[in-house]
Structure formats: C-alpha cells, structure tokens
Design a protein around this motif. Structure first.
Motif, short mmCIF file in Angstrom:
data_model
loop_
_atom_site.label_atom_id
_atom_site.label_comp_id
_atom_site.label_asym_id
_atom_site.label_seq_id
_atom_site.Cartn_x
_atom_site.Cartn_y
_atom_site.Cartn_z
N TRP A 182 0.88 -1.18 0.00
CA TRP A 182 0.00 0.00 0.00
C TRP A 182 0.91 1.22 0.00
CZ3 TRP A 182 -5.20 0.02 -0.49
CH2 TRP A 182 -5.90 1.18 -0.17
N PRO A 183 0.77 2.14 -0.94
CA PRO A 183 1.79 3.18 -1.12
C PRO A 183 1.72 4.38 -0.18
CG PRO A 183 0.07 3.42 -2.76
CD PRO A 183 -0.24 2.17 -1.98
N THR A 184 0.65 4.50 0.59
CA THR A 184 0.49 5.73 1.38
C THR A 184 0.39 5.44 2.87
OG1 THR A 184 -1.92 5.65 1.10
CG2 THR A 184 -0.66 6.95 -0.51
N ILE A 185 0.58 6.50 3.64
CA ILE A 185 0.46 6.46 5.09
C ILE A 185 -0.56 7.54 5.45
CG2 ILE A 185 1.75 6.96 7.23
CD1 ILE A 185 4.22 5.85 5.63
N PRO A 186 -1.48 7.30 6.34
CA PRO A 186 -1.50 6.29 7.39
C PRO A 186 -1.96 4.92 6.91
CG PRO A 186 -3.45 7.67 7.55
CD PRO A 186 -2.59 8.25 6.46
N GLN A 187 -1.61 3.93 7.73
CA GLN A 187 -2.06 2.56 7.51
C GLN A 187 -2.55 2.01 8.83
OE1 GLN A 187 0.71 -0.02 5.52
NE2 GLN A 187 1.20 1.51 3.96
N LEU A 188 -3.75 1.40 8.78
CA LEU A 188 -4.38 0.86 9.99
C LEU A 188 -4.40 -0.66 9.93
CD1 LEU A 188 -6.00 1.44 12.60
CD2 LEU A 188 -8.07 1.43 11.18
N TYR A 189 -4.00 -1.27 11.05
CA TYR A 189 -4.04 -2.72 11.20
C TYR A 189 -4.92 -3.05 12.40
CZ TYR A 189 -0.18 -3.05 7.94
OH TYR A 189 0.58 -2.97 6.81
N ILE A 190 -5.80 -4.04 12.23
CA ILE A 190 -6.64 -4.51 13.33
C ILE A 190 -6.54 -6.02 13.38
CG2 ILE A 190 -8.99 -4.66 14.26
CD1 ILE A 190 -9.60 -2.01 12.79
N ASN A 191 -6.24 -6.54 14.56
CA ASN A 191 -6.08 -7.99 14.75
C ASN A 191 -5.08 -8.58 13.76
OD1 ASN A 191 -7.94 -8.11 16.91
ND2 ASN A 191 -9.64 -8.16 15.46
N GLY A 192 -3.98 -7.86 13.53
CA GLY A 192 -2.92 -8.37 12.67
C GLY A 192 -3.18 -8.27 11.19
N LYS A 193 -4.30 -7.69 10.81
CA LYS A 193 -4.64 -7.59 9.39
C LYS A 193 -4.66 -6.13 8.93
CE LYS A 193 -7.38 -11.79 9.00
NZ LYS A 193 -7.44 -12.34 10.33
N PHE A 194 -4.17 -5.91 7.72
CA PHE A 194 -4.19 -4.58 7.13
C PHE A 194 -5.62 -4.20 6.78
CE2 PHE A 194 -3.74 -1.96 3.15
CZ PHE A 194 -3.37 -0.82 3.81
N VAL A 195 -6.06 -3.05 7.27
CA VAL A 195 -7.42 -2.57 7.01
C VAL A 195 -7.41 -1.59 5.84
CG1 VAL A 195 -9.36 -1.27 7.97
CG2 VAL A 195 -8.14 -2.92 9.39
N GLY A 196 -6.51 -0.60 5.89
CA GLY A 196 -6.46 0.39 4.82
C GLY A 196 -5.95 1.72 5.33
N GLY A 197 -6.13 2.73 4.50
CA GLY A 197 -5.70 4.07 4.84
C GLY A 197 -6.86 4.92 5.32
N CYS A 198 -6.75 6.21 5.13
CA CYS A 198 -7.73 7.16 5.64
C CYS A 198 -9.12 6.97 5.03
CB CYS A 198 -7.21 8.57 5.39
SG CYS A 198 -8.28 9.86 6.04
N ASP A 199 -9.20 6.87 3.71
CA ASP A 199 -10.51 6.77 3.06
C ASP A 199 -11.26 5.51 3.47
OD1 ASP A 199 -10.06 9.18 1.81
OD2 ASP A 199 -9.50 8.29 -0.11
N ILE A 200 -10.56 4.38 3.50
CA ILE A 200 -11.19 3.11 3.88
C ILE A 200 -11.62 3.16 5.34
CG2 ILE A 200 -10.76 0.65 4.23
CD1 ILE A 200 -8.95 0.84 1.66
N THR A 201 -10.75 3.71 6.20
CA THR A 201 -11.10 3.83 7.62
C THR A 201 -12.34 4.70 7.79
OG1 THR A 201 -8.76 3.56 8.21
CG2 THR A 201 -10.22 4.50 9.89
N ARG A 202 -12.41 5.80 7.05
CA ARG A 202 -13.58 6.68 7.13
C ARG A 202 -14.85 5.95 6.69
NH1 ARG A 202 -12.22 10.77 3.79
NH2 ARG A 202 -11.25 12.02 5.38
N GLU A 203 -14.77 5.20 5.59
CA GLU A 203 -15.94 4.45 5.10
C GLU A 203 -16.39 3.42 6.13
OE1 GLU A 203 -14.85 2.80 1.29
OE2 GLU A 203 -14.44 4.79 0.47
N LEU A 204 -15.44 2.70 6.74
CA LEU A 204 -15.78 1.71 7.76
C LEU A 204 -16.41 2.37 8.98
CD1 LEU A 204 -12.61 -0.53 7.49
CD2 LEU A 204 -14.94 -1.19 6.85
N PHE A 205 -15.93 3.56 9.34
CA PHE A 205 -16.47 4.31 10.46
C PHE A 205 -17.91 4.73 10.16
CE2 PHE A 205 -17.06 8.66 12.29
CZ PHE A 205 -17.22 8.28 13.60
N GLU A 206 -18.13 5.29 8.98
CA GLU A 206 -19.46 5.79 8.62
C GLU A 206 -20.49 4.66 8.53
OE1 GLU A 206 -18.62 8.07 5.10
OE2 GLU A 206 -17.83 9.76 6.27
N SER A 207 -20.05 3.46 8.14
CA SER A 207 -20.98 2.33 8.03
C SER A 207 -21.20 1.63 9.37
CB SER A 207 -20.45 1.31 7.02
OG SER A 207 -19.33 0.62 7.56
N GLY A 208 -20.40 1.98 10.38
CA GLY A 208 -20.51 1.34 11.68
C GLY A 208 -19.66 0.07 11.78
#
Length: 103
Positions: A68-94
């Motif tokens: 993944w070419p950009t930072i920030p990068q989020l990992y949960i339970n040892g798995k790569f989740v994504g960067g800012c946009d993906i984290t925002r989408e997951l947050f908005e969906s609950g």
C-alpha cells in the motif's frame, strides 16, 4: 539484527489496533493521519501508534509490507485494514466499531 519487516510484524502481533502514521496521536503531521486518529478516538478504540517520521526504514518498510503506497495505515487484529478513506468508510458504516470490538 531486526529488520523493518520484523519490527512491523512484532508491532501488529502485539497490539490489537496499530496505526502507522505521520506524527503522533497528540500531534499528527498530516491531515490524513489526524483524521484516522479522530476516528479511532470516536469509536473508543485504544490503539498503538507508530510515527513513521522517526524511522525511515519503517516508513518505507510498511509500504512494502502492506503493498500500500500511502500512510497512514491501519491494522486490526494483525490484518491490514487500509488508509484514511477506507477507515472513514468503515467508520461511517458502523463496521469499524465492530472490528475494534468497541460495541
């Protein structure tokens, strides 16, 4: 001697939620990192932050580790989740709250 890959694997193995970011949670050094910190705080998720600006090896290594070419990068339970946009989408969906077990 440990490599950046060893450091990264160790961090994500030993912490449930890990954020590779520019700066610190108290003083993010980019808007995207600040946004992810705000989101994690909003869902009440304790997290371990790694400031990639302090270690060039980790800064480049995390991009190769996740392919993944950009930072920030989020990992949960040892798995790569994504960067800012993906984290925002997951947050908005609950979904993020469920992923971090903050329900």
């Amino acid at each position: 001697m440990s490599t950046s890959k060893d450091k990264i694997e160790n961090e994500i193995k030993n912490h449930k939620v890990v954020l590779y970011m520019k700066g610190t949670p108290q003083m993010p050094q980019c808007g995207f990192s600040a946004t992810v910190v705000q989101i994690l705080n909003a869902v009440g998720a304790p997290f371990h932050a790694v400031n990639v600006l302090e270690d060039t090896e980790v800064r480049e290594g995390i991009k190769q580790f996740s392919n993944w070419p950009t930072i920030p990068q989020l990992y949960i339970n040892g798995k790569f989740v994504g960067g800012c946009d993906i984290t925002r989408e997951l947050f908005e969906s609950g979904e993020l709250k469920k992923m971090v077990g903050a329900e």
